[in-house]
Design an enzyme around this catalytic site. Structure first.
Site, mmCIF file in Angstrom:
data_model
loop_
_atom_site.group_PDB
_atom_site.id
_atom_site.type_symbol
_atom_site.label_atom_id
_atom_site.label_comp_id
_atom_site.label_asym_id
_atom_site.label_seq_id
_atom_site.Cartn_x
_atom_site.Cartn_y
_atom_site.Cartn_z
ATOM 1 N N GLU A 113 34.278 31.993 36.047
ATOM 2 C CA GLU A 113 34.079 31.553 37.428
ATOM 3 C C GLU A 113 35.394 31.507 38.224
ATOM 4 O O GLU A 113 35.415 31.692 39.420
ATOM 5 C CB GLU A 113 33.406 30.172 37.390
ATOM 6 N N ARG A 150 52.941 55.373 37.037
ATOM 7 C CA ARG A 150 53.092 56.782 37.437
ATOM 8 C C ARG A 150 54.228 56.991 38.438
ATOM 9 O O ARG A 150 54.693 58.102 38.633
ATOM 10 C CB ARG A 150 51.773 57.374 37.941
#
Ligand code: ADE
Length: 221
Positions: A113, A150
């Site tokens: 939650e 990357r």
């Protein structure tokens, strides 16, 4: 760079970091990625890491103690501690470039939650990957690690990342490969011309056209 990911579900990351470009970046020692199950830091006799919310309500809430202790054990002067949460600032390419300059990222994945509000006090930054709710911060952590790794020098060809969508707030231009005609659709003549100046102009114009049509909000930036 070192990336430490705090998660209750380290197995979710298998595959993502064991294939393709991220795997190569790890093998080349461009990045070290550690998956840390913060359940190992709980002082609860039954290994609990969550409990019901004060004031009532649905679901379970992550307790501060295991995450505080886990972060304390990892943090140093150059660490950036990031909480993944739908309430965070929206992630984008500019943030990926900025995080790629850091030495050490600690990514905290919430789950269930939510998490105790006090956990925010030990974080330098809160990031959301979009206006939708996922079951936890694991997929956002994968997306952030992927987009940052990357960009690390030597991971992919820099010409390639310089031409990415969102650089200069523009979407990418259309690209083509062989064959020259496929199912009646032809590669634009200019790309076959060998005239690099004309090709660069064509690509720039196509980028602007595409951005105007699909993401006019980017041009306003
Ligand atoms: N946790 C759940 N949903 C999320 C989102 N959209 N971004 C970051 N963390 C999250």
């Amino acid at each position: 760079m070192r990336i430490d990911i705090l998660t209750l579900f380290p197995n979710m990351f298998k595959g993502v970091f064991e294939e393709s470009i991220i795997k190569r970046a790890i093998d080349l020692n461009k990045v070290e990625i550690n998956l840390i199950n913060f359940r190992e830091f709980t002082k609860d006799a039954h290994n609990k890491v969550d409990d019901t919310p004060y004031g009532g309500g649905a679901g379970m809430v992550l307790m501060p103690q295991p995450i505080f202790d886990c972060v304390k054990s990892l943090r140093n002067d150059s660490s950036k501690v990031i909480l993944l949460t739908p309430d965070g600032g929206l992630f984008n390419q500019e943030k990926a470039y900025s995080l790629a300059k850091e030495k050490h990222l600690i990514l905290i994945c919430g789950h269930y939650e939510g998490f105790d509000e006090r956990i925010r006090s030990i974080c330098d930054m809160e990031i959301s990957i979009g206006d939708y709710v996922l079951t936890g911060g694991e997929i956002p952590a994968m997306a952030i690690a992927d987009s940052v790794v990357r960009l690390l020098p030597g991971v992919i060809n820099e010409d390639s990342s310089n031409n990415d969508s969102f650089n200069h707030n523009l979407l990418d231009y259309p690209t083509y490969t062989k064959p020259r005609v496929y199912e009646g659709m032809e590669v634009p003549e200019v790309l076959l011309s060998g005239d690099h100046k004309k090709i660069a102009e064509y690509r720039k114009n196509e980028s602007i056209k595409r951005t105007k049509k699909r993401r006019p909000d980017l041009l306003k930036k």
